[in-house]
Design an enzyme around this catalytic site. Structure first.
Site, PDB file in Angstrom:
ATOM      1  N   THR A  23       0.823  -1.208   0.000  1.00 14.89           N
ATOM      2  CA  THR A  23       0.000   0.000   0.000  1.00 14.89           C
ATOM      3  C   THR A  23       0.855   1.256   0.000  1.00 14.89           C
ATOM      4  O   THR A  23       0.623   2.191  -0.775  1.00 14.89           O
ATOM      5  CB  THR A  23      -0.963   0.001   1.196  1.00 14.89           C
ATOM      6  OG1 THR A  23      -1.895  -1.074   1.049  1.00 14.89           O
ATOM      7  CG2 THR A  23      -1.717   1.315   1.302  1.00 14.89           C
ATOM      8  N   CYS A  33      -8.634  -6.348   2.260  1.00 17.09           N
ATOM      9  CA  CYS A  33      -8.665  -4.946   2.684  1.00 17.09           C
ATOM     10  C   CYS A  33     -10.070  -4.359   2.683  1.00 17.09           C
ATOM     11  O   CYS A  33     -10.298  -3.289   3.228  1.00 17.09           O
ATOM     12  CB  CYS A  33      -7.760  -4.114   1.776  1.00 17.09           C
ATOM     13  SG  CYS A  33      -6.028  -4.623   1.836  1.00 17.09           S
TER      14      CYS A  33
END
Length: 399
Positions: free
Chosen positions: A72, A325
């Site tokens: 990320t 996620c």
């Protein structure tokens, strides 16, 4: 009860060899690699050895690797760092509608800063068309970011061709390779990329560490400040246990890759064929062959994916409904919707992703219990009951 872990796209268990090396850097070799004394130099040596291993697995130079806290952060650094460093050249970014939210949300944030973003569509298999990328390019385009393989359906994108196009146009090209690095061959020169994101915990390394490959000469600026580490690209004291663990995981992945690709492809295809042959009203999502070796995604009509996951878990089988996620969201997958899958069918989707400890017996067990679970859940579904009642009547076409 048998326990079967089929969620390797979410995370993988840390390899024992990786864990053993990490313990050394948690206890004995604990120095700060920026320190000039012997403790620091020992840590620095481990840092650079890990950098070499991570770079080697993607055909990069060690000095082109910047360690991050994971995929990320690597995506954020690649996209924001490129956008702000090249703002004088243009303000247009091209991506796809099926990217991980680490890319999508970053691009949405950049729109607030005056950047324009084109979100390309995909076909029914989840593939981005190279011609669509070409048509989207303008004289203001400074960045193209397309993932190497999708985390939800496993489809592998034509990154080499897109990269070649970007090179011809002089546009910086980034790929999120979190799902491919260490699982299939990844070579930054062959893929024609300037930037590539990777993550440790997808390849049996620890969580909380990843990297961004930055091709030499690529203009990018930091998005965090406060130190000179990682050649001033990513400040902060390096996560030494995590980084050396990442390096060891990369080394092991390189040694095992070819054999694991062949083995997992066979298990994957057995699972696909078994499900499609044993269960009615089910579809495979993603390209049949242009997909990751251990990755399958099914939509089971007339039932909810969450109910199916809970039932599988009660049988000791761990799967997922898509990206870990966004697992807490009640909304259907943005990836499946972008592929043209109806809302009600997308809700009945399950992802099963295989890894190094899975066996043929695991697949046999899944194929043994899954049909019964689906049958039981459908017996409680009003839509399925109506479909059965109308099977030989005209009303079936409206179900």
């Amino acid at each position: 009860m048998r326990r079967v872990y089929l969620d390797h796209s979410a995370t993988t268990p840390v390899d024992p060899e990786v864990a053993e090396l990490m313990v050394k850097y948690l206890t004995d070799t604990f120095g700060n690699p920026s320190s000039v004394h012997s403790f620091g130099r020992e840590a620095k040596k481990g840092l650079e050895e890990a950098r070499e291993k991570v770079a080697a697995l993607m055909g990069a130079r060690p000095d082109e690797i910047v360690f991050t806290s994971g995929g990320t952060e690597a995506d954020n650094l690649a996209i924001m760092g490129t956008a702000f460093a090249n703002r004088n050249k243009g303000n247009h970014i091209i991506t796809s509608a099926i990217e991980h939210h680490a890319v999508l949300d970053t691009c949405e944030n950049l729109k607030k800063h005056g950047f324009e973003v084109t979100f390309l569509p995909v076909d029914a298999d989840g593939l981005v068309k190279v011609e669509d990328v070409a048509e989207a390019i303008t004289d203001k385009t400074i960045l193209i970011t397309i993932m190497h393989a999708n985390n939800e359906v496993g489809t592998i994108q034509p990154i080499e061709e897109i990269g070649r196009l970007a090179q011809e146009k002089g546009i910086i090209f980034h790929t999120d390779a979190v799902q491919t690095y260490g699982r299939i061959p990844v070579n930054v020169d062959k893929l024609n990329v300037n930037l590539l994101s990777a993550s440790s915990h997808k390849i049996y390394g620890p969580k909380g560490v990843g990297c961004l490959y930055i091709r030499k000469g690529t203009r990018i600026q930091p998005i965090a400040f406060g130190g000179g580490q990682e050649r001033k690209r990513r400040p902060g004291t390096e996560n030494m246990p995590g980084i050396v663990g990442f390096g060891k995981a990369a080394e092991l992945a390189g040694k095992r890759m070819q054999e694991e690709m062949e083995r997992l492809t066979k298990l994957r295809d057995k699972l696909i064929d078994g499900v499609l042959n044993r269960i009615d009203d089910v579809q495979l999502n993603g390209h049949r062959t242009k997909r990751l070796p251990g990755h399958v995604n099914f939509s089971f009509h007339y039932i909810e994916g969450e109910s199916l996951l809970l039932s599988l878990d009660m049988k000791g089988i761990a799967a997922s409904s898509g990206s870990a996620c966004t697992s807490g969201s009640l909304d259907p997958s943005h990836v499946l919707l972008a592929m043209g899958i109806p809302h009600e069918i997308a809700h009945g989707s399950v992802r099963m992703t295989l890894g190094k400890d899975n066996t043929e017996e695991d697949i046999d067990y899944v194929l043994e219990v899954l049909p019964g679970i689906v049958e039981r859940l459908r017996s409680m579904s009003p839509l399925y009951q109506r479909k059965e009642a109308c099977k030989h009547k005209e009303c079936y076409q409206n179900v």
